[in-house]
Every structure is written in C-alpha cells, then in structure tokens.
Design an enzyme around this catalytic site. Structure first.
Site, short mmCIF file in Angstrom:
data_model
loop_
_atom_site.label_atom_id
_atom_site.label_comp_id
_atom_site.label_asym_id
_atom_site.label_seq_id
_atom_site.Cartn_x
_atom_site.Cartn_y
_atom_site.Cartn_z
N SER A 62 -2.84 40.30 65.17
CA SER A 62 -2.43 39.68 66.43
C SER A 62 -2.38 40.71 67.55
O SER A 62 -2.66 40.38 68.71
CB SER A 62 -1.08 38.99 66.27
OG SER A 62 -0.08 39.91 65.85
N GLU A 66 -2.82 51.04 71.04
CA GLU A 66 -2.06 50.82 69.80
C GLU A 66 -1.56 52.14 69.22
O GLU A 66 -0.41 52.23 68.77
CB GLU A 66 -2.93 50.07 68.79
CG GLU A 66 -2.15 49.61 67.58
CD GLU A 66 -2.62 48.26 67.06
OE1 GLU A 66 -2.22 47.93 65.93
OE2 GLU A 66 -3.33 47.54 67.76
N ASP A 117 -9.87 46.72 63.71
CA ASP A 117 -9.40 45.46 64.27
C ASP A 117 -9.97 45.21 65.66
O ASP A 117 -10.44 44.12 65.98
CB ASP A 117 -7.87 45.45 64.33
CG ASP A 117 -7.23 45.63 62.98
OD1 ASP A 117 -7.93 45.47 61.96
OD2 ASP A 117 -6.03 45.92 62.93
N SER A 166 5.17 36.03 77.77
CA SER A 166 4.58 35.53 76.53
C SER A 166 5.34 34.31 76.03
O SER A 166 6.58 34.28 76.10
CB SER A 166 4.60 36.62 75.46
OG SER A 166 4.25 36.10 74.19
#
Length: 396
Positions: free
Chosen positions: A141, A177, A189, A80
């Site tokens: 995010s 998540e 989300d 990342s």
C-alpha cells in the site's frame, strides 16, 4: 465456522469519486487531476531485491487514488480517508522521520523530486487519498501511494511519464520510503507499480533495473492464485526488516562481493559464512534460483508446475530467513493440505499475506480450510483477495 470472506476490487471510478469528494470537502473546488497506482503481490523472489536479485511480482486490481491540486507556496497539505487525519507542512522542512506515518510516503516523494531537481522549490500540493489496497497486508500500500503521487507530480509538472520517464519517479519513491519513512525496502514494489502490464508478471533484475514482461494467465491453466490476507499486522519499520538487510550486507562484505548475485558458487559461499549470515545468504541465493526456475516455467506455459518452487520458497523464508509467522505458516499449511499446488508467504513477512496456487475446483475447499485452521488456533480470521495481473500507475 466463519465463511471465507473475499474482498472484491472496487471500480476505479468509484475509488476516484471518493478521493475527489474528500478533496472538495477539504480544500474546496476541484482537483487538477486524479491518479491511481496498484498494490502488488510477488509471485516469487522474496527478500532478494536489496541483494541485487531477481523478482517476479505483478500488479493487483486494488488501487490507491490521489486527487491533487498544485499550490505555489511550497506547502503540502494531505488528507486521507484511511485515518481521517491530515498533514500540513512546508516541503522545505521534510527530513528523515518527518513527517511520520502515512504522510511520509507523500511528503517523501516531493522531497526526493525536489532534491533531484525535478520539482521546483516553490511548488506545493493539496492531496486527498483513498485506497482499496489493504493496509498492513504486505501488498505494498505504501508504494501504491508513493507512485500515484509521483505520477501526479510528473504529469502536473509536464515531465515525461513514458517508461523511461518513470524511472526517476521510481527512484524518488524508493528514496521516500528508505530515507523519509525509514523503511529499508528495495525497489521491487515501486518498479512494478510503475511498470506493470495487464496479464503479465514483471521479471525485474534488481541489480541493473532491467525488466521484461512474462505472460501470466492463471485461468488458462485451470487455476487461481489466491491472496490470503492473514489480518496479522505487517510492520516493516520495527527493525526486523532492517536486520535481515544488514545480515545480507555483512555476508557480501565477508565474501568480498558487491551483491550476492556476484557469488559464483552458492554452496561454497554459504559454507564460508558464520551464522546467521550463512542462513540469510542461503535463502537469497536459493530464492534467486527459484525465480529463474519459475520464469522459465511461465515462458513454457507450465503454470501447474509452479507449486513446488512456491513451497520451497516458503520453507526457506520460514527456516533460513526467519521472516514468517504463525499466521502465515497456518495459511500455507492449510492451503497445501486442502489441495493447493503450492503456497508461500509473500511480502516482507512478520505478518501480512500469503499466496496459494489452487486448481479452480479446489478454491472453496482451500479457503475454507485456511479459515478453519486459523479459527482453531485462535488466530485472526483471514480474508481473500483477487490476484488478476493488472496494469501500472495511470491518470484517470
């Protein structure tokens, strides 16, 4: 006074180029493809998704991009630009809490798809991530990363990616998540990241997953929805979010209902509960009503009349649900003081972002007052983001 700083959305191709450059420098050669998914802001309907409630989010023009290549050894290697760190491990070893940090959102999706039978055991991936969704801002995010990667896996595996085909990808992202990253979020989300439509909000029923697109055009009403990133850290894994969810579950158990959506008489239900479950339930039941109210106003094109519901939502989140913060309260109060029609915190709370519905001729005054109030209280300097309702996850 520091000038108000706007974070301008980058062109998707520019974001993709950065992800692809990282991919080539890390793994050599080209990726099999590049996928993007948006961050989101919730217009109204906070902390009700896990209570079977109604929510009204829309996608933002800020995206997370993943460049992905398949490998055949069951290994995931992800890098990342955000941290400069990488994670490499066997997908067979992924488990709750492992890996931790941002890699959990990638590895967790692959783990969930394997467990659901949508991904074969020997399949692995090389992944490079670049994002313009501000991390820690409460603009999701994490779901953007999950959904970009989930869509990449589906495309590369030849799975359907139409709206019905995206439902299992939403489920896998939620499991990533909840179970791997350990954040007790609901499905709002991931749903909006996968289902959003430009120029619309998504009215999502979190009890049965039903949804419909509601037209949302702020400029036609002479308004702008300003997203205020307070730059106060936004953390969902420190126990506070889970505590609120546990209080809602206790309220359901005490009332003998599966979800608070099943409550017929809100006032009687709240009166039957003890503190703090009573306050938590009062917020959830009131917020579901406010979502209905706002959706009805949007259906009638009455954007200018949304302000009161936004203000009431913030007061409820601050007082009954107790998830606001001094930074969020400062931004909301300053916005209304300077002429916003309404404002409220958005996202999980405890930091993160607020939104303000502002007449176009008051945008500068509102943003300047928000910065002024923050600086006078020695709070972090906020920044501002564009809130144009945008589209869902897609391949570039």
């Amino acid at each position: 006074m520091t000038a108000a700083r706007w974070v301008v959305p980058a062109e998707e191709r520019t974001v993709a180029d950065t992800a692809e450059a990282l991919f080539r420098s890390t793994f050599g050669g080209a990726a099999d493809g590049v996928w993007a998914a948006p961050g989101r802001v919730n217009l109204i309907g906070e902390h009700v998704d896990y209570a079977g409630g109604l929510v009204l989010p829309f996608a933002l023009p800020y995206v997370t991009v993943v460049a992905v290549r398949v490998r055949d050894d069951g290994i995931l290697h992800a890098v990342s630009t955000h941290t400069g760190e990488s994670w490499r491990g066997a997908l067979a070893d992924v488990a709750p809490g492992h890996p931790s940090g941002w890699a959990a959102y990638v590895a967790g999706v692959a783990w969930a798809l394997r467990r659901s039978g949508l991904l074969t055991a020997g399949t692995g991936f090389e992944v490079a991530v670049h994002s313009t969704v501000p991390v820690g801002s409460g603009l999701s995010s994490s779901a953007a990363l999950e959904c970009a990667f989930a869509l990449a896996v589906a495309d590369l595996a030849g799975l359907p990616t139409d709206e019905s085909g995206r439902r299992p990808l939403i489920d896998a992202s939620i499991r990533a998540e909840n179970e791997i990253a350990g954040a007790s979020t609901g499905g709002m989300d991931q749903s909006v990241a996968m289902l959003a439509r430009p120029g619309h909000a998504l009215l999502l029923d979190c009890r049965d997953g039903a949804s419909r697109h509601v037209p949302l055009d702020f400029r036609s009403a002479g308004a702008r929805l300003v997203v205020v990133d307070t730059n106060a850290p936004h953390r969902l894994v420190d126990g506070q979010y889970g505590n609120r969810r546990a209080a809602v579950e206790k309220a359901c158990a005490d009332l003998g209902v599966a979800t608070l959506r099943d409550v017929a008489d809100a006032d009687a239900a709240v009166a039957a509960l003890s503190s703090p479950a009573a306050q938590r339930a009062r917020h959830v039941l009131g917020e579901i009503g406010r979502v209905r109210e706002v959706a009805d106003l949007l259906d009638r094109g009455r954007i200018a009349d949304l302000g009161d519901a936004l203000n009431r939502s913030h007061a409820s989140l601050r007082d009954d649900y107790e998830v606001s913060s001094v930074e969020l309260d400062s931004a909301v109060d300053a916005a209304v003081e300077a002429g916003a029609w309404g404002a409220r915190m958005t996202g999980g709370g405890f930091g993160g972002s607020a939104i303000a519905l502002v007449p176009l001729d008051r945008v500068d005054a509102v943003t300047e007052n928000i910065v002024r109030r923050a600086e006078s209280a020695s709070l972090p300097t906020p920044q501002f983001l564009s809130a144009e309702p945008s589209g869902s996850a897609h391949r570039l």
